[in-house]
Design a protein around this motif. Structure first.
Motif, PDB file in Angstrom:
ATOM      1  N   PHE A   1       0.852  -1.208   0.000  1.00  2.00           N
ATOM      2  CA  PHE A   1       0.000   0.000   0.000  1.00  2.00           C
ATOM      3  C   PHE A   1       0.880   1.249   0.000  1.00  2.00           C
ATOM      4  O   PHE A   1       0.606   2.217  -0.692  1.00  2.00           O
TER       5      PHE A   1
ATOM      6  N   ASP B   1       0.283  -7.941  -6.662  1.00  2.00           N
ATOM      7  CA  ASP B   1       0.501  -6.509  -6.908  1.00  2.00           C
ATOM      8  C   ASP B   1       1.960  -6.130  -6.678  1.00  2.00           C
ATOM      9  O   ASP B   1       2.510  -5.281  -7.373  1.00  2.00           O
TER      10      ASP B   1
ATOM     11  N   PHE C   1      -1.698   4.106 -12.776  1.00  2.00           N
ATOM     12  CA  PHE C   1      -0.639   3.162 -13.088  1.00  2.00           C
ATOM     13  C   PHE C   1      -0.628   2.857 -14.593  1.00  2.00           C
ATOM     14  O   PHE C   1       0.430   2.759 -15.218  1.00  2.00           O
TER      15      PHE C   1
ATOM     16  N   PHE D   1       2.233   1.833  -3.367  1.00  2.00           N
ATOM     17  CA  PHE D   1       1.208   2.386  -4.261  1.00  2.00           C
ATOM     18  C   PHE D   1       1.001   3.876  -4.019  1.00  2.00           C
ATOM     19  O   PHE D   1       0.760   4.647  -4.943  1.00  2.00           O
ATOM     20  N   MET D   2       1.102   4.270  -2.744  1.00  2.00           N
ATOM     21  CA  MET D   2       0.793   5.660  -2.390  1.00  2.00           C
ATOM     22  C   MET D   2       1.910   6.630  -2.773  1.00  2.00           C
ATOM     23  O   MET D   2       1.705   7.833  -2.753  1.00  2.00           O
TER      24      MET D   2
END
Lengths: 278, 270
Positions: free
Chosen positions: A65, A99, A204, A68-69
Motif C-alpha cells: 500500500f 501486486d 498506473f 502504491f501511495m
C-alpha cells in the motif's frame, strides 16, 4: 449605563467578527507548505512485522500500500531505493503477492533497481509456482537490463518446465527462442503494452503508457542512428540528426527525462538529477 | 462433566448478553470497510487483497475479542470476588476453568463463522466488474484457513487463561496475551529470515540464530497455522507440515490449560 454596556458588547462582537474575517482572509493568502509525500522512511523488517501485529501477510500488504501511495510521477533516486527495500521486504513476507511483483517489475528496474527487482521476482516464483509471469519478467530483465539473452532464455525454459498446462509451456518456449534472436526494445514495448492492458489502476496504466511511449521513442531513435551510420558513418548528435532531416524534431521524453546519445550512438533516457534508467 | 457443560453454557450466555457480540458486530463492519478499501489499492488482484486483509482482520480481531472475553469472564470475576459463589459448590475448580475456556472458544467459533461469512461476501463484491486473472478460492481452502485461525486463537486464549489463573491484575492476560500472540506469529518469519542468511549478513545470523533456536522451544510457531496462500493463490499447503503444526498447537494448548488448572487449584483467594 445598561445602554453603554450593551454598546460595548456589540462593538466588541463586531470587532471580533471583523478580525476573524481579516485573519481568515490573510491566512488563506499564505502559501501552504506541502508535506513531502515521497517515501523517505524505511522501517526494518522486524519493526514492520511488529507494527502488523506479527502478521506477515498484513505487513506485506502495508508495504505494498505504501508503494502504491508513492505515486507514479518522477521520484527522487533515494525514494526508489526505499521503494525497492520495501517491496523486497514485502516479497519476503508474502512471496505470492501479485501486486507487489507487478508494480516492482513495472517501476523499479527502469530506475536503477534491477537487483532488488530480480530478488522480488525470484521470491515470487517460489510463492506462485504456477504463475508464468514472474519468470517471464525475471527473464525479461535479464534480457533488457542485464543484456543476457542466453540467461533470459534459460529462465523461461526452466519456468516452462514447471507450468501445468501445455499452452503456457509452448508459449514460454517460443518467447525464449525469440529472445535469443530479437532486439530487447521490441520486447520491452510488447511487455509494457500487456501490463498496461491488465491493470485496473488508471494512474498506473497512464504511467505504463508513458513508458511505452519512451520505449517506442528510443526504438525510433535507434533506427534513425542506424540509418545515419549506414549512410554517413560515425556517431551523430541529436542536433545534427534534426538538421539533416533524420529526426522531425528534438526528442522529448514523455517521463520528463533527457534524451541523449552515448558515445556509441545508443539513445538513452537520462534522469535529470541522476543518471539512470532507460 | 455436567458441571463443565453448565459453565460452558453460562459463559456463552454471559458472552452473548454482554457487549461482546456488539463488539463482534462492530468488528465485522470495520472488517468490511478495511477489506473493501484495501481492495481499491490493488492494481490486479482486488479480491485477493480484500481476502488477505480480511483474514488478517479476523485473526487480529478475534485475538482481541477472545482476550477481552477472558478478561471479562474470568479475570474480572476473580477481581470482583464473584468467583467465590461458583467455587463454593462441591465441584473441582478445573470444571470452572475448563468450562469457561470452552465457553470462550464457543463464542470465538460463532464469531469466526459470522466474520468469515461477512468476509466471503465482501470478497465476492470487491473489485466491481474487474475480473482478476487468478481467482481466489472461497470454498474448502477458505474454510481450512478459518479453522486454522481458530486453532491459533484457541492457543492464545489458553495462554491468557494460564495467566488469569494466577494473575492478580485483570489487565495482565489482555496485555501479555496480545504480546504473546504477536511474538508467536512473528517467530516463523524471523526463523525464515535467519535461515536465509539475514539478507547477506552472516554475522547477524550467527548472533541471533542461537537465541531464536532457544526461543522456539518456548514460543509456538503460529505462522505455521496460517494457510491463506491456499485460498489466495491456490498454493495448497504441505499436509504433513500442517498436521504437525496443528498437533504442536494442540499439545501446547493442552500444556497451557494443564498449568492453568494446576495454578488455579493451588490459588488462595483472600
Amino acid at each position: 449605563m445598561r445602554w453603554l454596556y450593551r454598546s460595548i458588547w456589540i462593538v466588541a462582537a463586531l470587532g471580533l467578527l471583523m478580525l476573524h474575517l481579516l485573519v481568515t482572509d490573510a491566512l488563506h493568502q499564505q502559501p501552504r507548505h506541502r508535506v513531502q509525500d515521497e517515501m523517505q522512511v524505511y522501517l526494518p523488517r522486524s519493526a514492520q512485522l511488529v507494527s502488523a501485529a506479527g502478521d506477515r501477510y498484513l505487513a506485506a500488504n502495508f508495504a505494498v500500500f505504501r508503494a502504491f501511495m508513492v505515486g507514479t510521477h518522477q521520484l527522487q533516486p533515494s525514494t526508489y531505493v526505499v521503494l525497492a527495500n520495501l517491496q523486497r521486504d514485502a516479497s519476503y513476507f508474502n512471496p505470492g503477492h501479485e501486486d507487489n511483483y507487478y508494480v516492482a517489475a513495472a517501476v523499479l528496474p527502469w530506475n536503477d533497481q534491477v537487483e532488488a527487482t530480480q530478488t522480488i521476482l525470484a521470491n515470487t516464483q517460489l510463492g506462485r509456482p504456477t504463475d508464468a509471469l514472474p519468470a517471464f519478467l525475471y527473464g525479461f530483465n535479464q534480457l533488457h537490463f542485464l543484456q543476457d539473452p542466453v540467461g533470459a532464455a534459460k529462465t523461461l525454459q526452466l519456468a516452462a518446465a514447471r507450468m501445468p498446462d501445455a499452452d503456457t509451456r509452448t508459449s514460454l518456449e517460443a518467447i525464449a527462442s525469440r529472445w535469443v534472436t530479437q532486439g530487447d526494445l521490441d520486447e520491452a514495448s510488447r511487455l509494457l503494452r500487456i501490463m498496461a492492458t491488465q491493470t485496473r489502476d488508471k494512474a498506473f496504466r497512464a504511467y505504463l503508457e508513458k513508458r511505452i511511449a519512451r520505449v517506442d521513442l528510443l526504438k525510433q531513435l535507434r533506427m534513425a542512428v542506424a540509418k545515419w551510420q549506414s549512410e554517413r558513418g560515425g556517431v551523430p548528435t541529436l542536433e545534427a540528426m534534426v538538421a539533416r532531416g533524420y529526426l522531425a524534431g528534438m526528442p522529448v521524453d514523455p517521463l520528463g527525462a533527457e534524451i541523449v546519445l552515448d558515445q556509441q550512438g545508443n539513445p538513452l533516457a537520462v534522469a535529470k538529477k541522476a543518471r539512470g534508467g532507460q | 462433566m455436567m458441571l463443565t457443560s453448565s459453565h460452558i453454557l453460562a459463559t456463552w450466555r454471559s458472552g452473548v448478553r454482554g457487549r461482546s457480540f456488539h463488539a463482534v458486530f462492530a468488528l465485522g463492519i470495520m472488517l468490511l470497510l478495511c477489506a473493501w478499501l484495501a481492495a481499491s489499492f490493488s492494481a490486479r488482484q482486488p479480491q485477493a487483497v480484500a481476502l488477505d486483509v480480511g483474514l488478517s482482520g479476523i485473526r487480529i480481531g478475534l485475538t482481541l475479542l477472545s482476550l477481552m472475553w477472558v478478561q471479562e469472564l474470568v479475570s474480572k470475576e476473580i477481581d470482583r470476588r464473584t468467583v467465590f459463589f461458583v467455587l463454593a459448590y462441591p465441584a473441582p475448580r478445573a470444571s470452572y476453568l475448563l468450562g469457561r475456556y470452552l465457553g470462550v472458544m464457543a463464542l470465538a467459533t460463532a464469531a469466526t463463522i459470522l466474520l468469515g461469512v461477512t468476509l466471503a461476501l465482501i470478497v465476492r463484491l470487491a473489485g466491481g466488474d474487474y475480473q482478476q486473472i487468478h481467482s481466489t478460492l472461497i470454498g474448502w481452502p477458505y474454510v481450512a484457513s478459518l479453522a486454522m485461525i481458530l486453532l491459533d486463537i484457541a492457543l492464545v486464549t489458553a495462554f491468557a487463561f494460564c495467566l488469569a489463573s494466577f494473575a492478580t491484575s485483570a489487565l495482565l492476560p489482555l496485555t501479555l496475551g496480545f504480546g504473546f500472540a504477536i511474538g508467536a506469529r512473528a517467530l516463523g518469519p524471523v526463523i525464515d529470515f535467519l535461515a536465509r542468511g539475514a539478507d547477506g549478513d552472516p554475522e547477524f545470523a550467527a548472533r541471533y540464530s542461537p537465541i531464536i533456536n532457544m526461543v522456539r522451544w518456548f514460543l509456538p510457531d503460529l505462522d505455521r497455522l496460517d494457510l491463506r496462500t491456499w485460498p489466495l493463490y491456490g498454493v495448497a499447503p504441505e499436509w504433513e507440515a500442517v498436521a504437525l503444526a496443528a498437533l504442536a498447537a494442540l499439545v501446547y494448548t493442552g500444556m497451557l490449560l494443564g498449568i492453568a488448572v494446576a495454578a488455579f487449584n493451588r490459588r488462595t483467594f483472600a
